[in-house]
Write an enzyme that holds these catalytic residues in place. Structure first.
Site, PDB file in Angstrom:
ATOM      1  NE  ARG A  91     -26.458  82.919 -21.301  1.00  0.00           N
ATOM      2  CZ  ARG A  91     -25.827  82.464 -22.388  1.00  0.00           C
ATOM      3  NH1 ARG A  91     -24.892  81.550 -22.276  1.00  0.00           N
ATOM      4  NH2 ARG A  91     -26.130  82.925 -23.591  1.00  0.00           N
ATOM      5  CG  HIS A  98     -30.621  82.952 -26.467  1.00  0.00           C
ATOM      6  ND1 HIS A  98     -30.194  84.144 -25.926  1.00  0.00           N
ATOM      7  CD2 HIS A  98     -29.487  82.289 -26.835  1.00  0.00           C
ATOM      8  CE1 HIS A  98     -28.869  84.193 -25.960  1.00  0.00           C
ATOM      9  NE2 HIS A  98     -28.417  83.088 -26.510  1.00  0.00           N
ATOM     10  CD  GLN A 134     -27.933  83.023 -30.920  1.00  0.00           C
ATOM     11  OE1 GLN A 134     -27.112  82.977 -30.033  1.00  0.00           O
ATOM     12  NE2 GLN A 134     -27.590  83.025 -32.191  1.00  0.00           N
ATOM     13  CG  ASP A 155     -29.413  75.195 -29.466  1.00  0.00           C
ATOM     14  OD1 ASP A 155     -28.202  75.197 -29.156  1.00  0.00           O
ATOM     15  OD2 ASP A 155     -30.318  75.541 -28.669  1.00  0.00           O
ATOM     16  CB  CYS A 215     -27.415  79.685 -31.400  1.00  0.00           C
ATOM     17  SG  CYS A 215     -27.636  78.110 -30.538  1.00  0.00           S
ATOM     18  NE  ARG A 257     -26.219  86.841 -29.695  1.00  0.00           N
ATOM     19  CZ  ARG A 257     -26.086  86.110 -28.589  1.00  0.00           C
ATOM     20  NH1 ARG A 257     -25.539  84.903 -28.657  1.00  0.00           N
ATOM     21  NH2 ARG A 257     -26.519  86.540 -27.411  1.00  0.00           N
TER      22      ARG A 257
END
Ligand code: CP
Ligand code: NVA
Length: 311
Positions: free
Chosen positions: A104, A131, A134, A230, A270, A298
């Site tokens: 990340r 991402h 995700q 988001d 998310c 996830r």
């Protein structure tokens, strides 16, 4: 080092068939948590974090353990990389110790550079550009919520993302382009995704015949089956918070906005969410089921991604 590992840095690293395969295995893993429980025995996943994480870190760690492997969580501040050691040298060292590496990072280029020098699979756990893990989980969630078994049924849904044109929406745009989904981005014009990423997505029109709609007009939410949002201020953009709050205000996912969507629409986020900003408390509560199924998925998708890349 001759091995050419598969990486997952962008959604575009996968074909439609591979996306289908990853999601289908994730559904099987969700049904049977014990399935493949020693598939990654003796394998180690390293995870480097330049930014905080709740879901990505924990679902990858739990997923790795459930597949019989081991996760190692590394804060980039504790690595010699924070004192100037190169990505090249770090990647060679990690390739000798680990079987896969998840990162990340602030910059997408960091993850790309790790992949360039690593002889093990490198996974993007969020950058400023994408991402992908995700979004694979989110496609799974949409299919689950609408009881859809294949991508042709998925193509009939109208998916609208409402908010900042950042990493999450870039991956959603990429998967929509690849699969030919009906996808709209609703955002103030200055926060549309970057031009080159829009161009890349639009090139798929030739193949799919479906054009992505990028708009600042709220009315384009009409008849949406999925409304996705988001945070307005992503990690790393904190200095712009005030300016962003003003710009995004008309795009808040609230009861009034959702009146224009289809009656059966679901809302996705998310997470982490900022209640009262991009989404109201009321809507968070009302759509708790899809949003927390999305978070749960996830785990299943990470396990599927790990088995796909480490097979
Ligand atoms: N959605 C997501 O990636 O959450 P985290 O930042 O908690 O990992
Ligand atoms: N766009 C958000 C996603 C968090 C999972 C961020 O980058 O902070």
């Amino acid at each position: 080092m001759n091995k050419k590992p598969r990486h997952l840095i962008s959604i575009y690293d996968l074909s439609e068939r591979e996306i289908e395969k990853i999601i289908s295995l994730a559904f099987k893993l969700k049904k049977d948590r014990k399935m493949l429980n020693s598939a990654l025995k003796g394998k180690t996943l390293g995870m480097i974090f330049e930014k905080p994480s709740t879901r990505t870190m924990t679902s990858f760690a739990a997923g790795m353990l459930q597949l019989g492997g081991n996760p190692i969580i590394l804060n980039s501040q504790n690595l010699q990389i924070s004192r100037g050691e190169t990505i090249h040298d770090t990647a060679l060292v990690f390739s000798a110790y680990l079987d896969a590496l998840m990162i990340r990072a602030f910059s997408h280029l960091t993850v790309k550079e790790f992949a360039k020098y690593s002889s093990i699979p490198v996974i993007n756990g969020l950058t400023d550009e994408e991402h992908p893990c995700q979004i694979l989980g989110d496609i799974m969630t949409i299919m689950e919520m609408f009881k859809i078994k294949n991508f042709s049924a998925l193509k009939k849904l109208k998916i609208v993302f409402c908010g900042d044109g950042n990493n999450v929406v870039n991956s959603l745009m990429a998967v929509s382009a690849l699969l030919g989904l009906q996808f709209t981005i609703l955002s103030p014009a200055q926060y549309f995704p970057k031009k080159d990423l829009i161009e890349r997505a639009r090139q798929y029109f030739v193949k799919t015949g479906v054009q992505i709609n990028i708009s600042d007009k709220i009315k384009d939410i009409e008849n949406a089956d999925v409304v996705y949002t988001d945070v307005w201020t992503s990690m790393g953009f904190e200095k712009e918070e005030k300016k962003r709050k003003n710009a995004f205000k008309p795009y808040q996912v609230n009861e009034n906005l959702l009146k224009k969507a289809a009656n059966s629409a679901i809302v996705l986020h998310c997470l982490p969410a900022k209640r009262g900003e991009e989404i109201t408390e009321e809507i968070m509560r009302k759509y708790e089921r899809p949003i927390f199924t999305q978070a749960e998925n996830r785990l299943h998708i990470q396990k599927s991604i790990l088995s796909f890349l480490l097979k």
